[in-house]
Design a protein around this motif. Structure first.
Motif, PDB file in Angstrom:
ATOM      1  N   UNK A 114       4.848  -4.734  -0.776  1.00  0.00           N
ATOM      2  CA  UNK A 114       5.314  -3.830   0.275  1.00  0.00           C
ATOM      3  C   UNK A 114       4.192  -3.010   0.864  1.00  0.00           C
ATOM      4  N   UNK A 115       4.524  -1.899   1.495  1.00  0.00           N
ATOM      5  CA  UNK A 115       3.514  -1.036   2.101  1.00  0.00           C
ATOM      6  C   UNK A 115       2.523  -0.521   1.063  1.00  0.00           C
ATOM      7  N   UNK A 116       1.271  -0.438   1.454  1.00  0.00           N
ATOM      8  CA  UNK A 116       0.199  -0.024   0.548  1.00  0.00           C
ATOM      9  C   UNK A 116      -0.576   1.117   1.184  1.00  0.00           C
ATOM     10  N   UNK A 117      -0.858   2.154   0.406  1.00  0.00           N
ATOM     11  CA  UNK A 117      -1.695   3.257   0.864  1.00  0.00           C
ATOM     12  C   UNK A 117      -2.824   3.425  -0.132  1.00  0.00           C
ATOM     13  N   UNK A 118      -4.051   3.302   0.319  1.00  0.00           N
ATOM     14  CA  UNK A 118      -5.223   3.474  -0.527  1.00  0.00           C
ATOM     15  C   UNK A 118      -5.961   4.707  -0.043  1.00  0.00           C
ATOM     16  N   UNK A 119      -6.021   5.751  -0.879  1.00  0.00           N
ATOM     17  CA  UNK A 119      -6.729   6.969  -0.495  1.00  0.00           C
ATOM     18  C   UNK A 119      -8.231   6.802  -0.601  1.00  0.00           C
TER      19      UNK A 119
END
Length: 72
Positions: free
Chosen positions: A6-11
């Motif tokens: 699904x959606x991925x957020x990498x800081x």
């Protein structure tokens, strides 16, 4: 077997390896130990920590921890 990611957020990525989907074999290439206080390495959005008293004991009675020998 295929997987759906699904959606991925990498800081941030600092010298790491990111795997998405199917992974047959994952092994660490390096290891380290860090002694920090309560709530000091928390990351995320809208983070709230309530630490009344925090102490850290860096004493490690082991001579050596488990290594990563053989992980090429």
């Amino acid at each position: 077997m295929p997987s759906v990611v699904g959606p991925i957020k990498v800081n941030s990525v600092s010298g790491g390896v990111m795997s998405f989907g199917d992974s047959f074999y994952v092994s660490p290439k390096s290891s380290s130990k860090t002694n920090t206080g309560s709530g000091s390495l928390n990351t995320g959005d809208f983070l709230v920590t309530n630490n009344m008293v925090s102490t850290t004991n860096p004493f490690d009675p082991d001579i050596q921890d488990q290594g990563n020998v053989g992980n090429a």
